[in-house]
Design a protein around this motif. Structure first.
Motif, PDB file in Angstrom:
ATOM      1  N   THR A 196       0.980  -1.232  -0.067  1.00 54.55           N
ATOM      2  CA  THR A 196       0.118   0.048  -0.054  1.00 54.55           C
ATOM      3  C   THR A 196       0.736   1.369  -0.126  1.00 54.55           C
ATOM      4  O   THR A 196       1.957   1.271   0.634  1.00 54.55           O
ATOM      5  N   CYS A 274       2.766  -2.322   3.995  1.00 52.33           N
ATOM      6  CA  CYS A 274       1.813  -1.148   4.260  1.00 52.33           C
ATOM      7  C   CYS A 274       2.675   0.077   4.403  1.00 52.33           C
ATOM      8  O   CYS A 274       3.338   0.314   5.560  1.00 52.33           O
ATOM      9  N   ALA A 276       1.069   3.031   2.851  1.00 54.09           N
ATOM     10  CA  ALA A 276       0.419   4.138   2.741  1.00 54.09           C
ATOM     11  C   ALA A 276       0.085   5.057   4.055  1.00 54.09           C
ATOM     12  O   ALA A 276       0.103   4.599   5.080  1.00 54.09           O
ATOM     13  N   PRO A 307     -10.538   2.596   9.331  1.00 59.02           N
ATOM     14  CA  PRO A 307      -9.945   1.165   9.870  1.00 59.02           C
ATOM     15  C   PRO A 307      -8.434   1.297   9.713  1.00 59.02           C
ATOM     16  O   PRO A 307      -7.775   1.881   8.856  1.00 59.02           O
ATOM     17  N   ASP A 308      -7.842   0.344  10.409  1.00 53.37           N
ATOM     18  CA  ASP A 308      -6.544   0.272  10.268  1.00 53.37           C
ATOM     19  C   ASP A 308      -6.215  -0.877   9.471  1.00 53.37           C
ATOM     20  O   ASP A 308      -6.425  -1.817   9.605  1.00 53.37           O
ATOM     21  N   ILE A 309      -5.520  -0.556   8.262  1.00 56.47           N
ATOM     22  CA  ILE A 309      -5.416  -1.647   6.977  1.00 56.47           C
ATOM     23  C   ILE A 309      -4.274  -2.426   7.686  1.00 56.47           C
ATOM     24  O   ILE A 309      -4.370  -3.543   7.298  1.00 56.47           O
ATOM     25  N   LEU A 310      -3.121  -1.861   8.279  1.00 60.37           N
ATOM     26  CA  LEU A 310      -2.075  -2.942   8.525  1.00 60.37           C
ATOM     27  C   LEU A 310      -2.580  -3.856   9.615  1.00 60.37           C
ATOM     28  O   LEU A 310      -2.441  -5.004   9.430  1.00 60.37           O
ATOM     29  N   GLY A 326       4.840  -3.229   8.550  1.00 61.04           N
ATOM     30  CA  GLY A 326       4.362  -1.585   8.819  1.00 61.04           C
ATOM     31  C   GLY A 326       5.601  -0.741   8.616  1.00 61.04           C
ATOM     32  O   GLY A 326       6.943  -0.929   8.936  1.00 61.04           O
ATOM     33  N   ALA A 329       6.607   6.226  10.946  1.00 60.42           N
ATOM     34  CA  ALA A 329       7.392   7.504  11.001  1.00 60.42           C
ATOM     35  C   ALA A 329       7.324   8.047  12.330  1.00 60.42           C
ATOM     36  O   ALA A 329       6.375   8.456  13.151  1.00 60.42           O
ATOM     37  N   GLU A 330       8.647   8.421  12.963  1.00 57.95           N
ATOM     38  CA  GLU A 330       8.693   8.930  13.974  1.00 57.95           C
ATOM     39  C   GLU A 330       9.505   9.910  14.261  1.00 57.95           C
ATOM     40  O   GLU A 330      10.634  10.093  13.549  1.00 57.95           O
ATOM     41  N   LYS A 341       4.359  -0.334  18.248  1.00 59.96           N
ATOM     42  CA  LYS A 341       3.487  -0.195  17.072  1.00 59.96           C
ATOM     43  C   LYS A 341       3.301  -1.651  16.462  1.00 59.96           C
ATOM     44  O   LYS A 341       2.155  -1.993  16.161  1.00 59.96           O
ATOM     45  N   LYS A 345      -0.269  -3.503  16.369  1.00 59.18           N
ATOM     46  CA  LYS A 345      -0.850  -3.950  14.848  1.00 59.18           C
ATOM     47  C   LYS A 345      -0.680  -5.419  14.791  1.00 59.18           C
ATOM     48  O   LYS A 345      -1.154  -5.783  13.626  1.00 59.18           O
TER      49      LYS A 345
HETATM   50  N1  CTP Z   1      -1.746   2.129   8.609  1.00 58.36           N
HETATM   51  C1  CTP Z   1      -2.698   1.559   8.154  1.00 58.36           C
HETATM   52  N2  CTP Z   1      -4.120   1.766   8.247  1.00 58.36           N
HETATM   53  C2  CTP Z   1      -4.117   2.953   8.928  1.00 58.36           C
HETATM   54  C3  CTP Z   1      -3.266   3.686   9.532  1.00 58.36           C
HETATM   55  C4  CTP Z   1      -1.885   3.421   9.429  1.00 58.36           C
HETATM   56  O1  CTP Z   1      -2.459   0.303   7.358  1.00 58.36           O
HETATM   57  N3  CTP Z   1      -5.545   3.426   9.081  1.00 58.36           N
HETATM   58  C5  CTP Z   1      -0.264   1.770   8.560  1.00 58.36           C
HETATM   59  C6  CTP Z   1       0.853   2.628   7.577  1.00 58.36           C
HETATM   60  O2  CTP Z   1       0.502   2.245   6.439  1.00 58.36           O
HETATM   61  C7  CTP Z   1       2.057   2.372   8.350  1.00 58.36           C
HETATM   62  C8  CTP Z   1       1.800   2.133   9.898  1.00 58.36           C
HETATM   63  O3  CTP Z   1       0.380   1.677   9.817  1.00 58.36           O
HETATM   64  O4  CTP Z   1       2.454   0.794   7.723  1.00 58.36           O
HETATM   65  C9  CTP Z   1       1.734   3.521  10.498  1.00 58.36           C
HETATM   66  O5  CTP Z   1       1.295   3.208  11.629  1.00 58.36           O
HETATM   67  P1  CTP Z   1       0.344   4.602  12.252  1.00 58.36           P
HETATM   68  O6  CTP Z   1      -0.295   4.048  13.608  1.00 58.36           O
HETATM   69  O7  CTP Z   1      -0.656   5.475  11.183  1.00 58.36           O
HETATM   70  O8  CTP Z   1       1.458   5.453  12.604  1.00 58.36           O
HETATM   71  P2  CTP Z   1       1.448   6.975  13.292  1.00 58.36           P
HETATM   72  O9  CTP Z   1       0.468   7.675  12.438  1.00 58.36           O
HETATM   73  O10 CTP Z   1       2.906   7.452  13.025  1.00 58.36           O
HETATM   74  O11 CTP Z   1       0.709   6.910  14.431  1.00 58.36           O
HETATM   75  P3  CTP Z   1       0.850   7.559  15.770  1.00 58.36           P
HETATM   76  O12 CTP Z   1       0.555   8.984  15.489  1.00 58.36           O
HETATM   77  O13 CTP Z   1       0.220   6.934  16.956  1.00 58.36           O
HETATM   78  O14 CTP Z   1       2.612   7.639  15.950  1.00 58.36           O
END
Ligand code: CTP
Length: 401
Positions: A196, A274, A276, A307-310, A326, A329-330, A341, A345
């Motif tokens: 993704t 993932c 995206a 929804p959280d796709i991962l 997954g 970004a930190e 994470k 996940k």
């Molecule tokens: N991801 C996903 N679907 C979502 C959100 C995130 O598939 N709805 C996947 C992204 O593609 C990536 C990973 O989850 O692989 C990133 O995790 P995410 O929780 O989105 O990270 P941050 O936004 O950095 O979370 P936080 O703000 O809690 O640090």
């Protein structure tokens, strides 16, 4: 490798200069090299330079009576253990795909019963042309292994996929083939991988929406790198300005919900990665008609969780991909946050991305750490997104092996 021999066919492209370095690397690994140039190849590098580095005569002519009397083109292919074509130009690929044999290079390619490795090099549009795609597919079906091309700046001044793989990578692939692993250059052959990438776009009304600044570049680069290793790649992508990498099937979506549905439709796959940047929220009820502004009364925007796709892919029961990766970004505590994470996940690997470093966010480079269940596995030095993609694709191939 002392008793191994590569027949190196050098086609006519600017990248031919890299063939000299390839000869040097192969020789350093103890491999004997028989160079053969096409007529066009000989206009870019001289037979003399190749012969000097290979310490063997460079062949150019199918019809040279003295050469054919000493060692004919059939014997040339029999003496080799692997045939490497670098650079493999669009023209050379087309001729080989059609089975033409009107010069020494093509005659050798038709006559050989040895594994063939091609390192394509051409202009980005030539590589993206449907004809080249057909030829590549046909050659791959005939058993030819491919390495590259890479994405990057080209001699013609354009940017994109078509740059010949680096001599080190070609040498490594040739050595693995010599070591008896004919599929080594295509270690993901027969594997399905879902990637993704890009942002999502969540409509507020027909003309407005919620999105983010993700370029999709790292995801597209990874999809391309996986395809070059032989995987069947489906790229489920939000809106981006990028062209599909060669050999990749792209499914275009806008919203997170569409992305999830498209991903589920791709299952089963061996691995899902993932990248995206999915919008965390969407408008609860997007307006069917454009919201008109009413002075002093901005509309209230009610958001609901996407929804959280991962996480969804990592918990799909028996259809769960064997490897779910997954990205995170930190800006601080990269390793600890990435591990959290990973747990949250349920995936197998998090590629942690330090976006506090200048030039990473929205830029062309990346600095990543691979975090598994037991903590940091590997920390990679800063590199271009293409290089990170190549390395990650190799890592995934290793994990699925
Ligand atoms: N991801 C996903 N679907 C979502 C959100 C995130 O598939 N709805 C996947 C992204 O593609 C990536 C990973 O989850 O692989 C990133 O995790 P995410 O929780 O989105 O990270 P941050 O936004 O950095 O979370 P936080 O703000 O809690 O640090």
């Amino acid at each position: 490798m002392a008793d191994k021999r590569v027949l190196l066919i050098v086609g006519g492209g600017v990248a031919a200069y890299k063939a000299l370095e390839l000869v040097r690397l192969l020789r350093r690994a103890g491999v004997r090299v028989t160079p053969a140039l096409t007529a066009a190849g000989a206009r870019f590098v001289t037979p003399l330079a190749l012969a000097a580095l290979a310490e063997e005569e460079a062949r150019t002519d199918l019809f040279a009576p003295a050469d054919e009397a000493r060692m004919g083109h059939i014997a040339l292919t029999r003496a080799a253990d692997v045939v490497v074509v670098a650079p493999a130009t669009a023209d050379l690929m087309a001729k080989a795909a059609a089975g033409l044999a009107d010069d020494l290079a093509t005659a050798c390619l038709l006559a050989t019963d040895k594994p063939v490795l091609m390192a394509p090099a051409m202009n980005v549009r030539m590589w993206g042309h449907a004809a080249t795609g057909r030829n590549r597919t046909r050659l791959a079906a005939d058993g030819v292994a491919f390495i590259g091309p890479d994405e990057g700046e080209m001699a013609c001044g354009e940017f994109g996929a078509g740059r010949m793989a680096e001599p080190e990578a070609i040498c490594a692939a040739a050595l693995s083939m010599l070591a008896g692993a004919p599929g080594a250059a295509a270690p993901l052959a027969g594997r399905g991988v879902l990637v993704t990438a890009g942002p999502t776009f969540e409509p507020i009304d027909p003309v407005r929406g919620l999105t983010n600044r993700s370029s999709g570049r790292q995801g597209y680069a990874l999809a391309g790198a996986l395809a070059r290793l032989g995987a069947q790649v489906t790229l489920v992508s939000g809106p981006t300005a990028l062209a599909s990498p060669p050999g990749v099937r792209r499914v275009e979506v806008e919203t997170a919900c569409e992305m999830l549905e498209a991903c589920r439709a791709v299952l089963p796959v061996d691995a899902a990665v993932c990248l995206a940047a999915v919008s965390d929220w969407r408008a609860e009820s997007p307006a069917g008609a454009k919201l008109k502004k009413r002075p002093g009364r901005p509309p209230a925007l009610k958001l609901v969780q996407n929804p959280d796709i991962l996480a969804a892919l990592a918990t799909t029961g028996p259809r769960r991909p064997r490897l779910v990766v997954g990205f995170a970004a930190e800006t601080e505590d990269l390793e600890a946050n990435a591990r959290a994470k990973l747990e949250a996940k349920g995936c197998d690997l998090i590629v942690g991305n330090d976006v506090s470093r200048p030039g990473v966010l929205g830029g062309t480079e990346n600095e990543v750490v691979l975090v598994g269940r037991n903590g940091a596995l590997e920390r990679w030095p800063r590199a271009s997104k293409e290089e990170v993609a190549e390395r990650l694709a190799q890592w995934i191939a290793g994990a699925l092996a």
